[in-house]
Scaffold this motif. Structure first.
Motif, PDB file in Angstrom:
ATOM      1  N   CYS A  43       0.835  -1.209   0.000  1.00  0.00           N
ATOM      2  CA  CYS A  43       0.000   0.000   0.000  1.00  0.00           C
ATOM      3  C   CYS A  43       0.870   1.260   0.000  1.00  0.00           C
ATOM      4  O   CYS A  43       0.555   2.237  -0.696  1.00  0.00           O
ATOM      5  N   TYR A  47       0.867   4.186  -2.762  1.00  0.00           N
ATOM      6  CA  TYR A  47       0.599   5.559  -2.357  1.00  0.00           C
ATOM      7  C   TYR A  47       1.718   6.487  -2.818  1.00  0.00           C
ATOM      8  O   TYR A  47       1.458   7.568  -3.353  1.00  0.00           O
ATOM      9  N   ARG A  51       1.399   9.611  -5.352  1.00  0.00           N
ATOM     10  CA  ARG A  51       1.824  10.952  -4.945  1.00  0.00           C
ATOM     11  C   ARG A  51       2.842  11.514  -5.930  1.00  0.00           C
ATOM     12  O   ARG A  51       2.756  12.685  -6.333  1.00  0.00           O
ATOM     13  N   LYS A  56      -4.216  12.574  -7.439  1.00  0.00           N
ATOM     14  CA  LYS A  56      -4.932  12.883  -6.205  1.00  0.00           C
ATOM     15  C   LYS A  56      -6.141  11.983  -5.986  1.00  0.00           C
ATOM     16  O   LYS A  56      -6.508  11.672  -4.852  1.00  0.00           O
ATOM     17  N   SER A  57      -6.773  11.553  -7.045  1.00  0.00           N
ATOM     18  CA  SER A  57      -7.966  10.715  -6.891  1.00  0.00           C
ATOM     19  C   SER A  57      -7.623   9.324  -6.329  1.00  0.00           C
ATOM     20  O   SER A  57      -8.490   8.659  -5.763  1.00  0.00           O
ATOM     21  N   ARG A  59      -4.903   8.897  -4.185  1.00  0.00           N
ATOM     22  CA  ARG A  59      -4.196   9.058  -2.909  1.00  0.00           C
ATOM     23  C   ARG A  59      -5.115   8.898  -1.697  1.00  0.00           C
ATOM     24  O   ARG A  59      -4.736   8.239  -0.719  1.00  0.00           O
ATOM     25  N   TYR A  60      -6.290   9.473  -1.729  1.00  0.00           N
ATOM     26  CA  TYR A  60      -7.171   9.410  -0.563  1.00  0.00           C
ATOM     27  C   TYR A  60      -7.559   7.965  -0.208  1.00  0.00           C
ATOM     28  O   TYR A  60      -7.415   7.553   0.945  1.00  0.00           O
ATOM     29  N   PRO A  61      -8.055   7.185  -1.168  1.00  0.00           N
ATOM     30  CA  PRO A  61      -8.406   5.793  -0.816  1.00  0.00           C
ATOM     31  C   PRO A  61      -7.185   4.989  -0.332  1.00  0.00           C
ATOM     32  O   PRO A  61      -7.310   4.165   0.568  1.00  0.00           O
ATOM     33  N   ARG A  63      -4.602   6.261   1.269  1.00  0.00           N
ATOM     34  CA  ARG A  63      -4.320   6.722   2.634  1.00  0.00           C
ATOM     35  C   ARG A  63      -5.267   6.051   3.623  1.00  0.00           C
ATOM     36  O   ARG A  63      -4.859   5.653   4.721  1.00  0.00           O
ATOM     37  N   MET A  64      -6.530   5.925   3.248  1.00  0.00           N
ATOM     38  CA  MET A  64      -7.509   5.255   4.119  1.00  0.00           C
ATOM     39  C   MET A  64      -7.145   3.781   4.306  1.00  0.00           C
ATOM     40  O   MET A  64      -7.208   3.248   5.414  1.00  0.00           O
ATOM     41  N   ARG A  65      -6.742   3.136   3.221  1.00  0.00           N
ATOM     42  CA  ARG A  65      -6.347   1.734   3.307  1.00  0.00           C
ATOM     43  C   ARG A  65      -5.119   1.572   4.197  1.00  0.00           C
ATOM     44  O   ARG A  65      -5.042   0.649   5.009  1.00  0.00           O
TER      45      ARG A  65
END
Length: 115
Positions: A43, A47, A51, A56-57, A59-61, A63-65
């Motif tokens: 992961c 990530y 980055r 950006k679309s 990166r968020y999921p 980061r959550m994972r």
């Protein structure tokens, strides 16, 4: 019920079975920690790649994972730590019982000198 209370109400064979079960659960938790570390590494790689490519679309999921996998790994680590404490306690109690049993059953010394 805590391990100390359980140890007082168990016989030796039950304590040995409990010890074996705790060791098995500890080994399984360690295997899961290794698996989650590998998953975390994958992961983190994805990530960093997202980055660096300014995606950006993605990166968020990711980061959550990462947060979820880290949280699960930390919980397994806490569980394994508790199992180690339980194992250490059971080994101490069993060792004390075995030593007490040896001294209680030895009415006569094992070594006799010929005079």
């Amino acid at each position: 019920m805590s391990t100390e209370v359980l140890a007082e109400h168990m016989n030796i064979t039950e304590m040995q079975a409990t010890l074996e079960q705790a060791e098995r659960k500890f080994r399984r938790a360690c295997d899961q920690i290794v698996f989650l570390n590998e998953r975390l590494s994958g992961c983190q790689f994805r990530y960093k790649k997202a980055r660096n490519n300014n995606r950006k679309s993605f990166r968020y999921p990711l980061r959550m994972r990462l947060a979820v996998v880290e949280g699960i790994r930390d919980m397994y680590y806490d569980y394994a730590t508790k199992k180690v404490e339980e194992i250490e306690h059971l080994r101490k109690v069993l060792t004390a019982y075995v030593i007490d049993d040896i001294y209680m059953s030895d009415d006569e010394p094992a070594f006799h000198e010929n005079k």
